[in-house]
Design a protein around this motif. Structure first.
Motif, PDB file in Angstrom:
ATOM      1  N   SER A 139       1.094  -1.615  -0.028  1.00  0.00           N
ATOM      2  CA  SER A 139      -0.272  -0.403   0.223  1.00  0.00           C
ATOM      3  C   SER A 139       0.886   1.390  -0.618  1.00  0.00           C
ATOM      4  CB  SER A 139      -0.664  -0.337   1.432  1.00  0.00           C
ATOM      5  OG  SER A 139      -1.948  -1.160   1.517  1.00  0.00           O
ATOM      6  N   MET A 169      -7.810   0.027  -4.274  1.00  0.00           N
ATOM      7  CA  MET A 169      -7.328   0.267  -3.343  1.00  0.00           C
ATOM      8  C   MET A 169      -8.531   0.518  -1.848  1.00  0.00           C
ATOM      9  SD  MET A 169      -4.219  -1.208  -1.905  1.00  0.00           S
ATOM     10  CE  MET A 169      -2.980  -0.453  -3.151  1.00  0.00           C
ATOM     11  N   LEU A 170      -9.256   1.010  -1.726  1.00  0.00           N
ATOM     12  CA  LEU A 170      -9.732   1.488  -0.536  1.00  0.00           C
ATOM     13  C   LEU A 170     -10.573   0.113  -0.570  1.00  0.00           C
ATOM     14  CD1 LEU A 170     -11.202   2.823   1.993  1.00  0.00           C
ATOM     15  CD2 LEU A 170     -12.238   4.241   0.257  1.00  0.00           C
ATOM     16  N   LYS A 172     -10.616  -3.371  -2.124  1.00  0.00           N
ATOM     17  CA  LYS A 172      -9.880  -3.904  -1.256  1.00  0.00           C
ATOM     18  C   LYS A 172      -9.414  -4.403   0.235  1.00  0.00           C
ATOM     19  CE  LYS A 172      -6.051  -5.368  -3.378  1.00  0.00           C
ATOM     20  NZ  LYS A 172      -4.550  -5.384  -4.472  1.00  0.00           N
ATOM     21  N   TRP A 173      -9.635  -2.837   1.307  1.00  0.00           N
ATOM     22  CA  TRP A 173      -9.305  -2.812   2.379  1.00  0.00           C
ATOM     23  C   TRP A 173     -10.711  -3.288   3.180  1.00  0.00           C
ATOM     24  CZ3 TRP A 173      -5.923   2.411   1.577  1.00  0.00           C
ATOM     25  CH2 TRP A 173      -5.134   2.186   1.897  1.00  0.00           C
ATOM     26  N   GLU A 175     -12.241  -5.197   2.013  1.00  0.00           N
ATOM     27  CA  GLU A 175     -12.593  -6.767   1.681  1.00  0.00           C
ATOM     28  C   GLU A 175     -14.057  -7.300   0.878  1.00  0.00           C
ATOM     29  OE1 GLU A 175     -12.160  -8.780   5.288  1.00  0.00           O
ATOM     30  OE2 GLU A 175     -10.353  -8.616   5.792  1.00  0.00           O
ATOM     31  N   THR A 312     -10.847   3.449   8.010  1.00  0.00           N
ATOM     32  CA  THR A 312     -10.702   1.896   7.157  1.00  0.00           C
ATOM     33  C   THR A 312      -9.530   2.825   6.361  1.00  0.00           C
ATOM     34  OG1 THR A 312     -12.286   0.443   7.912  1.00  0.00           O
ATOM     35  CG2 THR A 312     -10.921   0.526   5.071  1.00  0.00           C
ATOM     36  N   PHE A 313     -10.253   3.573   5.486  1.00  0.00           N
ATOM     37  CA  PHE A 313      -9.022   4.283   4.996  1.00  0.00           C
ATOM     38  C   PHE A 313      -8.528   5.220   5.482  1.00  0.00           C
ATOM     39  CE2 PHE A 313      -7.833   8.216   1.721  1.00  0.00           C
ATOM     40  CZ  PHE A 313      -7.590   7.361   0.410  1.00  0.00           C
ATOM     41  N   ARG A 316      -5.563   3.095   7.840  1.00  0.00           N
ATOM     42  CA  ARG A 316      -4.837   2.206   6.507  1.00  0.00           C
ATOM     43  C   ARG A 316      -3.660   3.126   5.925  1.00  0.00           C
ATOM     44  NH1 ARG A 316      -4.309  -3.182   4.680  1.00  0.00           N
ATOM     45  NH2 ARG A 316      -6.100  -3.956   6.045  1.00  0.00           N
TER      46      ARG A 316
END
Length: 371
Positions: A139, A169-170, A172-173, A175, A312-313, A316
């Protein structure tokens, strides 16, 4: 140092100065070995000349003649900034070449859609961001790459590609399953198609927008939704075009919707859209570092975004840069040793003299840059 006309440039030459478009977009950084693809890309953007290092070979047929970034007065590795180290790395230069090649195709596919009103390249618009992300290992590497590709005046097309990558990408984080990740990626690629219908002189205006011009730009979500209405694409893609400027507290536009009425994919695209805008250079400021971006989100009020998505964003992003060396706004530097989960932009920093500083307790101090 010598200035060469475009038709005089050869693969293997090394740039002695960055190459920008007329609007200030960085095409090739200083110290990069030119390839046929990079020269073609310069032609695509109307570049007429470039500065190259004297004595560099015009070909790279022989290994002994393959030029590298050479400067007898070069700054030592320890004195380079974090961004300079990234841009100097082989992984960044490889990513820059790939990005340069892919953005030309990405632009062409979007322009075809604009010209024909037929989305013939949906699969390609989805695949290009996915492919670029796959070429980074972590990341932090991904965000380092796109931060250092920033231009002064990003086009609608470059912004669309960046938003597609950041949103994926977000996702994927969060899921999300692969099929939803693909839908989210396409939503990012097409979220701003309404700007096709805004005059370029308004979109690219350097000064302050008039009330009439600002009102015109605010029409792009509805214009984009109308343009996508008859396309055979996922419902969420159309909703993201319409709702990516809506905010959970009702402060957004065009309809002032609140959380329950905003499409989930649109809420994710909104975060990627704002993040890309804040990390891009502007005429009036340099690009913001990740912790300045986090601070902007926090100051703007996390209530504007879905808590699960925004937390979450930001967590990370902050976690990716934990243990990095940072420069504070008062000139002191140190290493991030502990994140403050309630105030992610203000972690605990260990200064060079060994003292620990809790930025959450220091209202006048903040992280100015990563070094």
């Amino acid at each position: 140092m010598g200035i060469c006309k475009l038709d005089e440039l050869k693969p293997g030459m090394v740039t002695s100065e960055p190459v920008f478009t007329k609007r200030g977009q960085l095409i090739v950084d200083k110290g990069v070995v030119l390839t046929k693809q990079l020269i073609n890309h310069m032609h695509f953007y109307g570049i007429t000349e470039a500065s190259v290092q004297e004595g560099t070979s015009a070909t790279v047929d022989a290994k002994k003649n393959a030029p590298q970034k050479v400067n007898s007065n070069a700054t030592s590795e320890d004195e380079l900034s974090y961004s300079q180290k990234i841009r100097k790395s082989p992984s960044f230069q490889a990513f820059q070449v790939d990005y340069t090649n892919y953005i030309a195709d990405f632009n062409r596919y979007l322009k075809d859609f604009k010209d024909t009103s037929t989305l013939q390249y949906a699969a390609e618009l989805q695949e290009i961001p996915k492919t670029l992300i796959s070429q980074t290992q972590t990341s932090i590497e991904f965000f380092d790459m796109i931060h250092n590709l920033r231009s002064i005046d990003d086009s609608v097309y470059a912004h669309a590609l960046n938003v597609a990558m950041i949103a994926r990408m977000l996702g994927k984080w969060l899921e999300l399953p692969e099929k939803q990740l693909d839908t989210l990626t396409l939503a990012g690629a097409l979220h701003d198609v309404g700007k096709f219908f805004i005059p370029e002189e308004v979109l690219n205006k350097k000064g302050k927008l008039s009330d009439e011009e600002f009102s015109l730009i605010r029409q792009h979500p509805a214009l984009g939704y109308n343009f996508l209405q008859n396309q055979d694409i996922n419902y969420h893609v159309k909703q993201a075009a319409l709702m990516h400027h809506e905010r959970c507290d009702g402060s957004g536009y065009p309809n002032g919707l609140t959380t329950d009425n905003i499409d989930d994919f649109a809420m994710i695209i909104a975060i990627a859209d704002v993040y890309d805008a804040m990390t891009a250079a502007r005429k009036y400021r340099a690009p913001l570092c990740p912790f300045q971006v986090i601070a902007e989100f926090e100051m703007d009020g996390l209530s504007k975004y879905h808590p699960k998505y925004i937390l979450t964003f930001l967590q990370r992003i902050a976690n990716a840069y934990q243990n990095n060396r940072v420069l504070l706004n008062d000139g002191r530097s140190g290493n991030i040793i502990l994140l403050n989960q309630n105030y992610l932009s203000k972690p605990m920093v260990q200064l060079e003299n060994g003292d620990c500083l809790d930025l959450a307790k220091e209202s006048n101090l903040y992280i100015q840059s990563i070094v």
